[in-house]
Design a protein around this motif. Structure first.
Motif, PDB file in Angstrom:
ATOM      1  N   GLN A 538      26.671  18.697  -8.677  1.00  0.00           N
ATOM      2  CA  GLN A 538      27.708  17.731  -9.009  1.00  0.00           C
ATOM      3  C   GLN A 538      28.908  18.005  -8.110  1.00  0.00           C
ATOM      4  N   PHE A 539      29.592  16.914  -7.711  1.00  0.00           N
ATOM      5  CA  PHE A 539      30.651  17.036  -6.711  1.00  0.00           C
ATOM      6  C   PHE A 539      31.915  16.291  -7.127  1.00  0.00           C
ATOM      7  N   THR A 540      33.037  16.890  -6.765  1.00  0.00           N
ATOM      8  CA  THR A 540      34.330  16.213  -6.733  1.00  0.00           C
ATOM      9  C   THR A 540      34.812  16.300  -5.287  1.00  0.00           C
ATOM     10  N   PRO A 541      35.926  15.665  -4.945  1.00  0.00           N
ATOM     11  CA  PRO A 541      36.428  15.802  -3.576  1.00  0.00           C
ATOM     12  C   PRO A 541      36.647  17.257  -3.148  1.00  0.00           C
ATOM     13  N   LYS A 542      36.949  18.137  -4.078  1.00  0.00           N
ATOM     14  CA  LYS A 542      37.228  19.534  -3.726  1.00  0.00           C
ATOM     15  C   LYS A 542      36.003  20.215  -3.122  1.00  0.00           C
ATOM     16  N   GLU A 543      34.824  19.925  -3.638  1.00  0.00           N
ATOM     17  CA  GLU A 543      33.616  20.562  -3.104  1.00  0.00           C
ATOM     18  C   GLU A 543      33.337  20.101  -1.663  1.00  0.00           C
ATOM     19  N   VAL A 736      38.339  12.972   2.487  1.00  0.00           N
ATOM     20  CA  VAL A 736      37.308  12.953   1.452  1.00  0.00           C
ATOM     21  C   VAL A 736      37.750  11.909   0.438  1.00  0.00           C
ATOM     22  N   VAL A 737      36.886  10.923   0.168  1.00  0.00           N
ATOM     23  CA  VAL A 737      37.312   9.841  -0.714  1.00  0.00           C
ATOM     24  C   VAL A 737      36.111   9.181  -1.384  1.00  0.00           C
ATOM     25  N   ALA A 738      36.329   8.744  -2.606  1.00  0.00           N
ATOM     26  CA  ALA A 738      35.356   7.925  -3.337  1.00  0.00           C
ATOM     27  C   ALA A 738      35.950   6.528  -3.476  1.00  0.00           C
ATOM     28  N   PRO A 739      35.247   5.486  -3.012  1.00  0.00           N
ATOM     29  CA  PRO A 739      35.795   4.131  -3.135  1.00  0.00           C
ATOM     30  C   PRO A 739      36.031   3.764  -4.597  1.00  0.00           C
ATOM     31  N   GLY A 740      37.192   3.219  -4.846  1.00  0.00           N
ATOM     32  CA  GLY A 740      37.587   2.908  -6.220  1.00  0.00           C
ATOM     33  C   GLY A 740      38.303   4.055  -6.903  1.00  0.00           C
ATOM     34  N   LYS A 741      38.232   5.241  -6.287  1.00  0.00           N
ATOM     35  CA  LYS A 741      38.928   6.420  -6.825  1.00  0.00           C
ATOM     36  C   LYS A 741      39.756   7.075  -5.717  1.00  0.00           C
ATOM     37  N   GLU A 742      40.386   6.234  -4.913  1.00  0.00           N
ATOM     38  CA  GLU A 742      41.151   6.747  -3.785  1.00  0.00           C
ATOM     39  C   GLU A 742      42.271   7.690  -4.223  1.00  0.00           C
ATOM     40  N   GLU A 743      42.761   7.499  -5.440  1.00  0.00           N
ATOM     41  CA  GLU A 743      43.836   8.371  -5.940  1.00  0.00           C
ATOM     42  C   GLU A 743      43.419   9.836  -6.020  1.00  0.00           C
ATOM     43  N   GLU A 744      42.110  10.090  -6.072  1.00  0.00           N
ATOM     44  CA  GLU A 744      41.620  11.466  -6.174  1.00  0.00           C
ATOM     45  C   GLU A 744      41.257  12.058  -4.816  1.00  0.00           C
ATOM     46  N   GLY A 745      41.365  11.256  -3.742  1.00  0.00           N
ATOM     47  CA  GLY A 745      40.904  11.690  -2.433  1.00  0.00           C
ATOM     48  C   GLY A 745      41.913  12.517  -1.664  1.00  0.00           C
ATOM     49  N   PHE A 746      41.461  13.052  -0.516  1.00  0.00           N
ATOM     50  CA  PHE A 746      42.284  13.885   0.355  1.00  0.00           C
ATOM     51  C   PHE A 746      42.319  13.289   1.763  1.00  0.00           C
ATOM     52  N   PHE A 747      43.410  13.592   2.470  1.00  0.00           N
ATOM     53  CA  PHE A 747      43.516  13.215   3.877  1.00  0.00           C
ATOM     54  C   PHE A 747      44.427  14.206   4.579  1.00  0.00           C
ATOM     55  N   ASP A 748      43.967  14.791   5.682  1.00  0.00           N
ATOM     56  CA  ASP A 748      44.761  15.720   6.492  1.00  0.00           C
ATOM     57  C   ASP A 748      44.773  15.248   7.929  1.00  0.00           C
ATOM     58  N   MET A 749      45.856  15.588   8.638  1.00  0.00           N
ATOM     59  CA  MET A 749      45.971  15.168  10.030  1.00  0.00           C
ATOM     60  C   MET A 749      46.937  16.095  10.761  1.00  0.00           C
ATOM     61  N   PRO A 750      46.499  16.722  11.854  1.00  0.00           N
ATOM     62  CA  PRO A 750      47.416  17.564  12.625  1.00  0.00           C
ATOM     63  C   PRO A 750      48.305  16.731  13.538  1.00  0.00           C
ATOM     64  N   GLY A 751      49.420  17.305  13.945  1.00  0.00           N
ATOM     65  CA  GLY A 751      50.240  16.660  14.966  1.00  0.00           C
ATOM     66  C   GLY A 751      51.260  15.676  14.467  1.00  0.00           C
ATOM     67  N   GLY A 752      51.144  15.257  13.207  1.00  0.00           N
ATOM     68  CA  GLY A 752      52.175  14.402  12.635  1.00  0.00           C
ATOM     69  C   GLY A 752      51.964  12.921  12.840  1.00  0.00           C
ATOM     70  N   GLN A 753      52.798  12.146  12.153  1.00  0.00           N
ATOM     71  CA  GLN A 753      52.674  10.693  12.099  1.00  0.00           C
ATOM     72  C   GLN A 753      53.476   9.998  13.198  1.00  0.00           C
ATOM     73  N   SER A 754      54.664  10.463  13.451  1.00  0.00           N
ATOM     74  CA  SER A 754      55.544   9.772  14.397  1.00  0.00           C
ATOM     75  C   SER A 754      55.498  10.423  15.759  1.00  0.00           C
ATOM     76  N   GLY A 755      55.750   9.632  16.786  1.00  0.00           N
ATOM     77  CA  GLY A 755      55.840  10.154  18.130  1.00  0.00           C
ATOM     78  C   GLY A 755      57.252  10.490  18.555  1.00  0.00           C
ATOM     79  N   HIS A 756      58.214  10.316  17.675  1.00  0.00           N
ATOM     80  CA  HIS A 756      59.626  10.551  18.021  1.00  0.00           C
ATOM     81  C   HIS A 756      60.103  11.858  17.415  1.00  0.00           C
ATOM     82  N   PRO A 757      60.596  12.800  18.239  1.00  0.00           N
ATOM     83  CA  PRO A 757      60.952  14.125  17.716  1.00  0.00           C
ATOM     84  C   PRO A 757      62.116  14.128  16.730  1.00  0.00           C
ATOM     85  N   LEU A 758      62.914  13.060  16.676  1.00  0.00           N
ATOM     86  CA  LEU A 758      64.004  13.001  15.699  1.00  0.00           C
ATOM     87  C   LEU A 758      63.583  12.299  14.414  1.00  0.00           C
ATOM     88  N   SER A 759      62.367  11.790  14.384  1.00  0.00           N
ATOM     89  CA  SER A 759      61.881  11.124  13.184  1.00  0.00           C
ATOM     90  C   SER A 759      61.628  12.146  12.082  1.00  0.00           C
TER      91      SER A 759
END
Length: 796
Positions: A538-543, A736-759
């Protein structure tokens, strides 16, 4: 003297004031290119207001009343945050970097421009469905309005003393074509090396080095392949070769553009399927991806709600979830490009033998703009199969036939995943999508999971090896269109309720003959993911997230055993003793504190380099400058040699195999011991320290570069395990995401969202990616809200 001191004091004050003025002006200009995050702006072309909300990470939620308005607003947001990065992507594909960076980029442009991608993109766009052209036009218009709304042009253009050029609809196709290059170039150009090997080596030797799989395979269907038998001494005798042919120059690092994706069905996940994805690419600041959520009506009483990663420059969510399905990709590493040998008329170098007789080679001039230098002119020559851009081992000209050069292979069908309701619908969409060919795993809210191949697959005919250049002047040899969708491989709801891919071969021999072998990765990573999936019922997003971060050194453990055995048979010299002591902290992990892991890893690479160089030396008898191409399955060949230890495959520098193994260990020990602190200070984290940089930082003073770049954190993980990681390569996102249960999912990303260093969003979320403390899949509460209004209207 008093007058001189007074003059010096005034001069210093003037210099300080000038520096302060310069810094102040620079700061004002830098702030002038900041995106607008709150308030109200007019946006021409909108039919109704669009709201853009940003959470603490800068994730953009774009809410409108129709799809085109949302797409236009997405173009506006992308331009404000990432226009320079978008510009680099289109220029990388088109061969137009020298226009920004001058002569330093000219060599790259001369190589890339041979593909004439801008002209191809302009032609492709004319054949797209009208809805896709409308989407591209709306996005392009939004980009240009977003760029023009900045008070000052993006700061990289101030540094290069250039001006940004307007975005055109075909530029979005160039961004897609740039991804073709990122994901396919390694496969395409390795075949030139394979051709030289094939010509110089007996067939049994060549197949021993370049088979498509072995015991590490973890296919979705079919069994692991058997690696070929050792070549006999009458076919190759490395021991008898001239020692001057040995160079030990094989670059055997394992990093390659790729990804992991895997899923479990709703049977194992409490209803909805669970889908995980981490896309492995060169890491940069800011991230390649942009966290995005799009919301707009699908009918009177329901909404389209799509969350995931968009690619600035393209009007679509590339990976994500839409409440009904969640989808993911990995590079397939099938063979989707062929080199064609061109027979040139000996009496006329401008004619060649085509599939229908002698024809003229088409020539065209490409003018390359060069910043602060004269234009460069490139003559491009093309045959019916593609541009003539290389030569074979015998100097025969080669034309490149590649899916990316065919208009049918590029489109925006991928954007339709936003509206798919079921896994079956998603499969149907992606099979003919115009994109680099990928493994596609999808799950839906009913619990179904599916795998297929996304992207156009060429249909080959004739008896030729697609890994090697071939003569296509016979009309019965070559490509005859595209594989029908009905013939694509598909797996739906497997008995195990689990799916996984990781750039390795995942199909049986029959389907492999259709997909081809573009350099599949070793199956060790895929196998460890598979085994991780079978550790739970059995799995949750954590596994699933835990599998993404799995840095157990399962693959390399046998190399640890080999090293330990070799040291135990050796005399107890000081270096041998310290090596034995350093191996005591082996815990079977690629952890940042592990000295043992670093030693064993280096030991493996040293042996592979030495063993494979013997085969390269044989090729150098015929081609003195030969270098081995990337041989992703070479682990199977080298390990088989070590197990059997044949004398005829032993390099002449060694008396026996025991000496080679021990000598490799001593060589690594010398290299590590001669560094400050000796071997015991050589942890894996010291070697595997983040080097995630802004494109400009290497040309700036260190104090500015350190401000722009991400911190040099020690990082766990390595190749051949789920947690793929090197200093500048690894998971460009994790989800990691289950459709319809996006509130329980995870998302990671290196490097950041903005390209502007003062953002406030520059580098946002990066520390979570480093620490393995995931951020939520869905955007959080809004921190800033921007209202985009149709021209001529204002909010109440």
């Amino acid at each position: 003297m008093t007058s001189f001191l007074r003059f010096t004091r005034y001069l210093l004050i003037a210099i300080i004031l000038l520096l302060l003025l310069t810094v102040t002006i620079g700061w004002i200009l830098l702030r002038g290119s900041l995106p607008q995050y709150a308030g109200e702006m007019n946006l021409r072309g909108l039919h109704a207001p669009v709201t853009i909300e940003r959470d603490i990470l800068g994730s953009a939620t774009i809410n409108g009343l129709n799809r085109l308005d949302v797409v236009r607003a997405m173009g506006y947001v992308h331009a404000q945050e990432r226009f320079f990065e978008m510009d680099l992507m289109r220029r990388q594909a088109a061969g137009e970097l020298a226009e920004l960076f001058g002569t330093v980029a000219l060599a790259n442009d001369l190589e890339v421009r041979q593909l004439r991608m801008r002209k191809r993109a302009s032609a492709i766009i004319k054949h797209l469905p009208i809805a896709q052209r409308q989407s591209l036009d709306a996005y392009s218009d939004g980009v240009n309005q977003g760029l023009n709304a900045l008070a000052v042009r993006p700061y990289p253009y101030l540094l290069t003393q250039t001006k940004p050029k307007a975005w055109h609809s075909e530029d979005s196709l160039l961004v897609i074509l740039a991804m073709f290059r990122i994901l396919n170039d390694l496969s395409i150009y390795r075949e030139l090396g394979l051709s030289t090997m094939s010509a110089a080596l007996p067939a049994s030797v060549y197949s021993f080095l370049n088979s498509s799989g072995g015991s590490w395979d973890a296919p979705l269907f079919g069994a692991p392949f058997d690696w070929p038998a050792l070549p006999t001494a009458d076919k190759i005798n490395i021991r008898a070769l001239d020692p001057n042919l040995f160079k030990n120059d094989y670059s055997n690092q394992d990093s390659m553009p790729g990804s992991n994706n895997f899923a479990v069905s709703g049977v194992l996940a409490d209803g909805s399927a669970l889908v995980a994805n981490d896309i492995h690419l060169t890491l940069r600041v800011p991230s390649l991806w942009f966290r995005t959520r799009l919301i707009y009506p699908s009918s009177v009483d329901s909404l389209h709600d799509i969350t995931g990663a968009s690619l600035p420059g393209v009007p679509a969510i590339i990976i994500g979830s839409n409440r009904n399905i969640a989808w993911s990709f990995t590079n397939s590493y099938g063979d989707f490009a062929d080199w064609v040998r061109i027979t040139v008329d000996p009496d006329n170098e401008d004619r060649y033998l085509s599939s229908s007789g002698w024809q003229s080679i088409e020539s065209s001039n490409e003018i390359i703009k060069v910043h602060n230098a004269p234009d460069a002119t490139l003559i491009v020559r093309e045959a019916e199969w593609g541009p003539i851009i290389a030569t074979d081992y015998d100097e025969t000209p080669l034309a490149l036939n590649w899916t990316a050069l065919h208009p049918e292979a590029v489109n925006l069908d991928l954007a339709e995943l936003a509206h798919a309701k079921t896994a079956d619908e998603a499969v149907e969409i992606v099979q003919l999508a115009g994109m680099p060919v990928q493994n596609f795993i999808v799950g839906d809210d009913a619990g179904n999971i599916s795998w297929t191949i996304a992207g156009r697959i060429p249909k080959r005919t004739g008896d030729y090896n697609p890994q090697l250049p071939a003569d296509w002047s016979n009309a019965d040899i070559g490509w005859i269109g595209w594989l029908d969708a009905a013939d694509y491989p598909v797996i739906r709801n497997p008995i195990s309720q689990r799916l996984w891919t990781a750039n390795a071969r995942i199909v049986d021999r029959t389907m492999l003959n259709i997909l081809g072998d573009g350099g599949y990765d070793l199956g060790a990573r895929a196998g460890q993911i598979r085994d991780g999936l079978f550790m739970h019922e059995q799995f949750t997003p954590k596994e699933l997230y835990a599998i993404q971060l799995d840095h157990r050194a399962v693959f390399i453990t046998r190399w640890y055993d080999l090293l330990e055995s070799s040291l135990n048979q050796a005399d107890d010299t000081p270096l041998v003793t310290i090596l034995k002591q350093s191996l005591n902290n082996w815990d079977g992990l690629a952890s940042i504190d592990s000295v043992a892991y670093r030693i064993v890893r280096a030991y493996r690479y040293e042996i592979i380099k030495i063993v494979l160089d013997g085969f390269a030396a044989e090729v150098r008898r015929h081609h003195p400058n030969f270098q081995l191409p990337k041989l992703n399955q070479a682990e199977h060949a080298v390990w088989k040699i070590i197990e059997q230890r044949p004398q005829h495959l032993l390099p002449p520098a060694f008396k026996n195999w025991d000496e080679l193994l021990l000598s490799s260990a001593i060589q690594i020990a010398h290299e590590l011991q001669n560094q400050p602190g000796g071997i015991t200070a050589r942890s894996w984290g010291e070697s595997n320290r983040a080097s995630i940089k802004h494109p400009f930082s290497q040309n700036l003073p260190s104090f500015i570069a350190n401000w722009l770049d991400m911190p040099p954190d020690p990082l766990p993980g390595d190749n051949n395990m789920p947690h793929v990681q090197s200093p500048d390569f690894g998971a460009s996102q994790r989800s990691v995401v289950a459709p319809g249960k996006e509130e329980e999912g995870f998302f990671d990303m290196p490097g950041g969202q903005s390209g502007h260093p003062l953002s406030p969003y520059y580098g946002s979320g990066h520390s979570n990616w480093v620490s393995g403390n995931p951020t939520p899949f869905l955007p959080g509460p809004s921190e800033q809200v921007l209202q985009l209004m149709p021209t001529g209207t204002q909010s109440n």
